[in-house]
Design an enzyme around this catalytic site. Structure first.
Site, mmCIF file in Angstrom:
data_model
loop_
_atom_site.group_PDB
_atom_site.id
_atom_site.type_symbol
_atom_site.label_atom_id
_atom_site.label_comp_id
_atom_site.label_asym_id
_atom_site.label_seq_id
_atom_site.Cartn_x
_atom_site.Cartn_y
_atom_site.Cartn_z
ATOM 1 N N GLY A 1 0.812 -1.291 0.087
ATOM 2 C CA GLY A 1 -0.027 0.014 -0.184
ATOM 3 C C GLY A 1 0.869 1.338 -0.090
ATOM 4 N N ARG B 1 7.376 1.720 1.377
ATOM 5 C CA ARG B 1 7.763 0.388 1.478
ATOM 6 C C ARG B 1 8.039 -0.085 0.182
ATOM 7 N NH1 ARG B 1 4.776 -3.602 5.580
ATOM 8 N NH2 ARG B 1 6.564 -2.470 6.882
ATOM 9 N N ARG C 1 3.080 11.501 -8.499
ATOM 10 C CA ARG C 1 2.372 11.606 -6.911
ATOM 11 C C ARG C 1 3.206 10.973 -6.163
ATOM 12 N NH1 ARG C 1 -3.903 12.094 -6.747
ATOM 13 N NH2 ARG C 1 -4.101 12.983 -8.847
ATOM 14 N N ARG D 1 -0.999 -8.265 -4.441
ATOM 15 C CA ARG D 1 -0.799 -7.204 -3.397
ATOM 16 C C ARG D 1 -0.072 -7.726 -2.106
ATOM 17 N NH1 ARG D 1 -2.542 -3.793 0.452
ATOM 18 N NH2 ARG D 1 -4.051 -4.735 2.001
ATOM 19 N N SER E 1 -1.152 -5.433 4.668
ATOM 20 C CA SER E 1 -1.458 -5.931 6.197
ATOM 21 C C SER E 1 -2.913 -5.830 6.467
ATOM 22 C CB SER E 1 -1.010 -4.861 6.993
ATOM 23 O OG SER E 1 -1.489 -3.718 6.974
ATOM 24 N N ASP F 1 -3.104 -6.644 12.816
ATOM 25 C CA ASP F 1 -3.987 -6.297 14.089
ATOM 26 C C ASP F 1 -4.914 -7.564 14.399
ATOM 27 O OD1 ASP F 1 -3.268 -3.351 13.957
ATOM 28 O OD2 ASP F 1 -4.015 -3.724 11.946
ATOM 29 N N ARG G 1 6.001 -5.194 12.934
ATOM 30 C CA ARG G 1 5.503 -5.114 11.508
ATOM 31 C C ARG G 1 6.555 -5.453 10.606
ATOM 32 N NH1 ARG G 1 0.249 -2.180 11.172
ATOM 33 N NH2 ARG G 1 -0.238 -1.860 13.441
HETATM 34 N N1 HPA Z 1 -8.867 -2.610 9.085
HETATM 35 C C1 HPA Z 1 -8.916 -2.386 7.783
HETATM 36 N N2 HPA Z 1 -7.439 -2.519 7.105
HETATM 37 C C2 HPA Z 1 -6.633 -2.800 7.831
HETATM 38 C C3 HPA Z 1 -6.746 -3.408 9.306
HETATM 39 C C4 HPA Z 1 -7.850 -3.056 10.061
HETATM 40 O O1 HPA Z 1 -8.245 -3.361 11.067
HETATM 41 N N3 HPA Z 1 -5.471 -3.317 9.909
HETATM 42 C C5 HPA Z 1 -4.705 -3.548 8.589
HETATM 43 N N4 HPA Z 1 -5.299 -3.076 7.901
#
Ligand code: HPA
Length: 247
Positions: A24, A28, A47, A91, A94, A214, A227
């Protein structure tokens, strides 16, 4: 056929490899190019969305960021597929796990991408399309994960338009996270469904693999350092997958 240069990518088709890895975050993408690719060349910087092409184990690989959310990955993936002739987009993101058996740093591979977005309205379908990954890419990715001893889960994820959702006063029975969890959704992220829809429409290949950053059931979150390490293993899986796709 879309002509190049496109509004968001200033390059030529020869600048991109047939497989593009998409994190994303633009920084990175730069990190991946500099740490994992041999002789990376900057091929786009519109951009500040830096795209690089280099090689890994003698296979040409590109890496370029998608930005966050379905509108953003929708733009970049469509331009890469349609104007630049890219065949495979992977892709590497995370996600937030919503199943208790999925742990921080595990890898989730999105066989399917459910969504709460309206992205598929553009295709004028009299029904609901089920966005799925490329089997060829998934097969190569699971093989790579096995070889590297990575913990991974394959299944359905949720591509959501909402990182912050307003659940104030919402009764438990209407809690979206709970209800997606009941349907077996592994984790939530924000891009895959749009990528899979574009790939389907343009007859291309797509796969999303994510590191769990998460754990939303247990409210556990990776630190910045963790991470990074979780991400390195996913990178190895992604790069080995790119090599397998070339054969
Ligand atoms: N929600 C949406 N996208 C994400 C999250 C999440 O909790 N964690 C990492 N990408």
């Amino acid at each position: 056929m879309m002509n190049y240069p496109t509004p968001h990518i200033k390059a030529t088709p020869a600048d991109f490899a047939q497989t593009v890895l998409m994190p994303g975050d633009p920084l990175r993408a730069k990190y991946i190019a500099e740490h994992f690719l041999k002789d990376p060349v900057l091929v786009n910087n519109v951009r500040g969305v830096q795209g690089y092409t280099g090689s890994y184990k003698d296979v040409r690989v590109s890496v370029m960021a998608s930005g966050m959310g379905m509108p953003s990955i929708g733009i970049y993936s469509r331009e890469l597929y349609e104007a630049y002739g890219v065949r495979n987009i992977m892709r590497i993101g995370s996600a937030g796990a919503i199943q208790p058996h999925i742990n921080l740093k595990d890898i989730v591979m999105a066989m399917g991408a459910s969504m709460d977005s309206n992205y598929q309205a553009q295709f004028h379908l009299m029904g609901t399309f089920a966005p799925i990954c490329s089997y060829e890419m998934l097969h190569a990715a699971t093989q790579s994960a096995e070889e590297l001893g990575a913990v991974y889960h394959v299944g359905n994820i949720l591509s959501s338009d909402f990182f912050y959702d307003d659940d104030e006063g919402v009764p438990e029975a209407l809690n979206p996270k709970k209800n997606w969890q009941k349907m077996g959704i592994m984790a939530i992220e924000m891009e895959s469904a749009a990528l899979y829809l574009n790939a389907a429409r343009l007859k291309k290949n797509a796969l999303c693999i994510c590191t769990v950053s998460d754990q939303l059931v247990r409210h556990e979150y990776l630190s910045a350092d963790e991470r990074q390490t979780g991400f390195e293993q996913m990178m190895q899986v992604a790069l080995e997958t790119a090599v397998k796709l070339e054969k």
